[in-house]
Motif scaffolding. Structure first.
Motif, PDB file in Angstrom:
ATOM      1  N   GLY A 188       0.801  -1.340   0.005  1.00 11.70           N
ATOM      2  CA  GLY A 188      -0.076   0.073  -0.002  1.00 11.70           C
ATOM      3  C   GLY A 188       0.842   1.260  -0.119  1.00 11.70           C
ATOM      4  O   GLY A 188       1.863   1.273   0.092  1.00 11.70           O
ATOM      5  N   ALA A 189       0.184   2.383  -0.068  1.00  9.99           N
ATOM      6  CA  ALA A 189       0.757   3.557  -0.005  1.00  9.99           C
ATOM      7  C   ALA A 189      -0.150   4.547   0.946  1.00  9.99           C
ATOM      8  O   ALA A 189      -1.101   4.243   1.219  1.00  9.99           O
ATOM      9  N   HIS A 190       0.605   5.578   1.387  1.00 12.00           N
ATOM     10  CA  HIS A 190      -0.030   6.627   2.333  1.00 12.00           C
ATOM     11  C   HIS A 190       0.254   7.984   1.869  1.00 12.00           C
ATOM     12  O   HIS A 190       1.589   8.155   1.269  1.00 12.00           O
ATOM     13  N   GLY A 191      -0.473   8.822   2.393  1.00 14.79           N
ATOM     14  CA  GLY A 191      -0.236  10.266   2.006  1.00 14.79           C
ATOM     15  C   GLY A 191      -1.408  10.828   1.513  1.00 14.79           C
ATOM     16  O   GLY A 191      -2.468  10.133   1.670  1.00 14.79           O
ATOM     17  N   ARG A 192      -1.360  12.158   1.098  1.00 15.00           N
ATOM     18  CA  ARG A 192      -2.500  12.798   0.532  1.00 15.00           C
ATOM     19  C   ARG A 192      -3.358  12.180  -0.622  1.00 15.00           C
ATOM     20  O   ARG A 192      -4.521  12.410  -0.749  1.00 15.00           O
ATOM     21  N   GLY A 193      -2.455  11.673  -1.385  1.00 14.03           N
ATOM     22  CA  GLY A 193      -3.086  11.008  -2.464  1.00 14.03           C
ATOM     23  C   GLY A 193      -3.207  12.190  -3.798  1.00 14.03           C
ATOM     24  O   GLY A 193      -2.230  12.905  -3.736  1.00 14.03           O
ATOM     25  N   ARG A 291       2.054  10.928  -2.165  1.00  9.35           N
ATOM     26  CA  ARG A 291       2.025   9.372  -1.238  1.00  9.35           C
ATOM     27  C   ARG A 291       3.505   8.836  -1.436  1.00  9.35           C
ATOM     28  O   ARG A 291       4.311   9.083  -2.298  1.00  9.35           O
ATOM     29  N   ASP A 294       4.078   2.305   1.766  1.00  7.80           N
ATOM     30  CA  ASP A 294       4.279   1.658   2.981  1.00  7.80           C
ATOM     31  C   ASP A 294       5.639   1.003   3.372  1.00  7.80           C
ATOM     32  O   ASP A 294       6.188   0.978   4.565  1.00  7.80           O
ATOM     33  N   HIS A 309       7.636   6.657  -4.378  1.00 18.06           N
ATOM     34  CA  HIS A 309       7.169   8.045  -3.644  1.00 18.06           C
ATOM     35  C   HIS A 309       6.838   8.917  -4.827  1.00 18.06           C
ATOM     36  O   HIS A 309       7.403   8.899  -5.924  1.00 18.06           O
ATOM     37  N   GLU A 358       9.952  10.543   2.770  1.00 20.78           N
ATOM     38  CA  GLU A 358       8.988  11.025   3.386  1.00 20.78           C
ATOM     39  C   GLU A 358       9.057  12.564   3.544  1.00 20.78           C
ATOM     40  O   GLU A 358       8.150  13.455   3.304  1.00 20.78           O
TER      41      GLU A 358
END
Length: 538
Positions: A188-193, A291, A294, A309, A358
Motif C-alpha cells: 500500500g501507500a499513504h499520504g494525501r493522494g 504519497r 508503506d 514515492h 517522506e
C-alpha cells in the motif's frame, strides 16, 4: 521453455529504471530491464537533475555525456509564482548560487529534459551489457520459486503477443506512480493522494514582453481563470502549459477544446488578445499526487522512484530522488549477489531511503502550497533550503556504524557538515600531483578509508581484512607528506576530525564509520568491526 535467468530484473524504463541498469553495470551486474511502452518518453516531464544526482552520474563516468544533452533552457534560473506571466509576481523561490553549490560539490545543476536523458541512459545501459526490452509488460510476479530463492516474473511481448518468464534473484520495481508491480505485491501507500488533475498542451507564442527579461524554468500561475504552470520548451516560441481541472465541479479533460485552451493560455499569460497557436489538445490527463509506499522492500523486490514515492513537481525533487534510490540499491545488490555481503545489507535500503522520501514529499508539498495560493511566509519556517534538501539529508539507521550521541535530525547543513555516519561524505578540494582533486572523485567503486596524515599505521590490518572478505577498499592518506594534501585543513574541519582521525566511506559516498582521532591500538579493530557490520558479516 525455461525462464530467462538474470541476477536483477528492473521493471520500468524511465529515469530510475534506466539509471539502475547503468549503476548495476558499473558494479559488475548485468541486469535485465523490461518496459511496457515501445520507447523512451516523448514528453519533457522532469527537466532538472540536481547536483547530488550529477555526482552519481559523475561517479559512473557519465557527467559530461549527460550535460552534453542539456535542455535549451539550461541557462534559465527563475522559478516564479505569478498571478499571470505579464502581471504581478507573487514570489520568486530562493535558489542556491553556483558559488554556494561550488563550495559543496564539484558539479552543478543540469537542466535536461526527461525525453533527452532517457535515451542517453538507455544507450549507456546497453553498451554496458544490460538486456533492455521495451514493449514488454509484466503480468505476474511470484517470490521464492521452487528451484531456489528468487522471483519468477511473467511477461508479455506487446509487439508479438509472446508470453515468457524471467527468473531473477532480485527485482527492482521502478514502474511509475501507478506501479502495477507494487499492486501485485499488495504494498500500500499513504499520504494525501491526488492533489489536482491536469491536462497539458503545447502552444506557440511570443512571450517576450510578458517575461520582462526573466529566464524562467517554470512560472506557476494562479488567478480566477486558470491555475497551472507555463514551461519553456525551446526558450523561444514553444511552450507547454499544465492546467488544473476539477472533476468534483463537473470538469472533464474532454472539455479542453482548442478554443478553451486558447483562452486559458491568454489568461495565464495575462494578455487577452495575444496571438498564439495551439499545437494539440489530445494529450492524456494526469495528476499531481503525494504519497509514499508503506514499505520499499519485500525480501527480494525493491520499490524505487515514482513507484515508491510520488510528489508535486515543485522543487525538482522527484526524478533525482528516484535516481538516488537506484544508486543506493546498486552497490548493495552487487555485494550481496557476489557473496561479499550478507542479505541483511539489503534491508538497509528501506531503512535509509523511505524516511528521506517522506521528508522530500513533505518539502515538495510545502512548495506546492505556495503554487496553490499560500503566502510564502506561511510555510517559510518549515521549508528547508535547496542545498539542504539536495546534499544534507541523512540516514538515521541503516548500513553504517551509528555514533553515540549523534543528532537524530534527518538533515544537516551541507555548508557546515557534521559528516556523521549516515550522512553524505562532504566535498573539499585536495591538491594532487596532477592538480586539484575533489574528494568526491575518490568514491563510487568500493569502500574508501580516508586517513589523516598523523594517524598510526593501523590501516594495514583493515586492508588485510577487506581483502579477506573480498571487498574492494582503498586507503587514502591525506596530509602534507602524502600524494594528496589540503592546504587549509579542510579534511579535519569538514569531516569533524582531530589529528589522526579517519573516515570509512561507502561506495555511494555516505559515511559508514568514523574515528575522530586515533593512532593505533583498538582503532583497527573498530574499523574492521564497522566494515563487517555494514556487510552483514559479523
Amino acid at each position: 521453455m525455461k525462464p530467462h535467468r538474470t541476477p536483477v530484473l528492473i521493471v520500468g524504463g524511465g529515469l530510475t529504471g534506466l539509471s539502475a541498469a547503468v549503476f548495476l553495470a558499473h558494479h559488475g551486474v548485468r541486469a535485465t530491464l523490461v518496459e511496457r511502452h515501445p520507447d523512451t518518453s516523448t514528453h519533457p516531464k522532469a527537466r532538472a537533475i540536481n547536483p547530488r544526482t550529477m555526482e552519481l552520474y559523475r561517479a559512473v563516468g557519465m557527467e559530461e555525456r549527460v550535460r552534453a544533452g542539456r535542455s535549451p533552457i539550461s541557462g534559465n534560473t527563475d522559478l516564479v509564482h505569478v498571478e499571470s506571466l505579464a502581471g504581478k509576481e507573487r514570489v520568486r523561490m530562493p535558489s542556491a548560487s553556483p558559488e554556494d553549490i561550488g563550495r559543496i560539490s564539484p558539479t552543478r545543476w543540469t537542466l535536461i529534459d526527461q525525453n533527452q536523458l532517457e535515451p542517453i541512459l538507455r544507450e549507456r545501459a546497453v553498451e554496458a551489457g544490460a538486456d533492455v526490452r521495451f514493449s514488454t509488460r509484466v503480468d505476474a510476479i511470484q517470490e521464492y520459486v521452487e528451484d531456489g530463492a528468487g522471483v519468477l516474473v511473467g511477461t508479455t511481448d506487446l509487439a508479438t503477443g509472446t508470453r515468457s518468464q524471467i527468473h531473477a534473484d532480485y527485482v527492482i520495481a521502478a514502474d511509475g506512480s501507478r506501479s502495477p508491480l507494487r499492486a501485485m505485491l499488495g504494498i500500500g501507500a499513504h499520504g494525501r493522494g491526488t492533489i489536482t488533475n491536469l491536462v497539458s498542451f503545447f502552444f506557440e507564442a511570443d512571450l517576450t514582453e510578458a517575461l520582462r527579461g526573466r529566464r524562467i524554468i517554470a512560472a506557476y500561475v494562479n488567478n480566477p481563470e486558470v491555475r497551472g504552470t507555463i514551461i519553456p520548451i525551446d526558450n523561444d516560441r514553444r511552450w507547454v502549459i499544465n492546467v488544473s481541472f476539477f472533476p468534483e465541479k463537473g470538469q472533464r479533460a474532454e472539455d479542453f477544446t482548442e478554443e478553451r485552451c486558447t483562452a486559458l493560455v491568454r489568461a495565464a499569460v495575462g494578455v487577452p488578445d495575444m496571438p498564439l497557436k495551439i499545437e494539440s489538445v489530445d494529450m492524456p490527463a494526469w495528476d499531481i499526487s503525494a504519497r509514499v509506499a508503506d514499505t520499499f522492500a519485500t525480501r527480494r523486490v525493491f520499490i524505487a522512484g515514482d513507484a515508491a514515492h510520488v510528489m508535486p513537481p515543485t522543487g525538482a525533487f522527484g526524478a533525482s530522488t528516484g535516481i538516488q534510490d537506484a544508486y543506493n540499491l546498486a552497490w548493495k545488490l552487487a555485494l550481496v549477489l557476489s557473496g561479499t555481503a550478507g542479505p541483511k545489507l539489503l534491508e538497509s535500503y528501506d531503512a535509509e531511503r523511505r524516511p528521506v522520501a517522506e521528508e522530500t514529499v513533505r518539502q515538495a508539498m510545502l512548495r506546492f502550497a505556495v503554487r496553490e495560493g499560500k503566502q510564502y511566509q506561511e510555510v517559510a519556517d518549515e521549508l528547508l533550503d535547496e542545498t539542504t534538501m539536495t546534499f544534507g539529508y541523512c540516514y538515521r539507521s541503516g548500513a553504517f556504524a551509528l555514533e553515540e550521541g549523534a543528532p537524530d535530525s534527518i538533515v544537516e547543513d551541507p555548508a557546515h557538515p557534521g559528516a556523521r555516519p549516515g550522512a553524505r561524505a562532504p566535498h573539499f578540494q585536495l591538491d594532487g600531483p596532477d592538480g586539484p582533486v575533489s574528494v568526491i572523485d575518490l568514491y563510487g567503486d568500493g569502500f574508501t578509508l580516508l586517513v589523516d596524515e598523523l594517524a598510526g599505521r593501523w590501516t594495514g590490518a583493515v586492508e588485510q581484512e577487506a581483502a579477506r572478505l573480498g571487498v574492494g577498499l582503498k586507503v587514502v592518506r591525506i596530509g602534507r607528506g602524502t600524494r594528496l594534501w589540503d592546504q587549509d585543513g579542510s579534511f579535519r574541519r569538514r569531516y569533524g576530525l582531530l589529528a589522526g582521525g579517519a573516515v570509512l566511506v561507502r561506495p555511494d559516498g555516505f559515511v559508514g564509520w568514523r574515528t575522530t582521532a586515533g593512532r593505533g591500538g583498538p582503532v583497527d579493530r573498530a574499523a574492521i568491526t564497522a566494515l563487517r557490520a555494514i556487510l552483514d558479516r559479523v
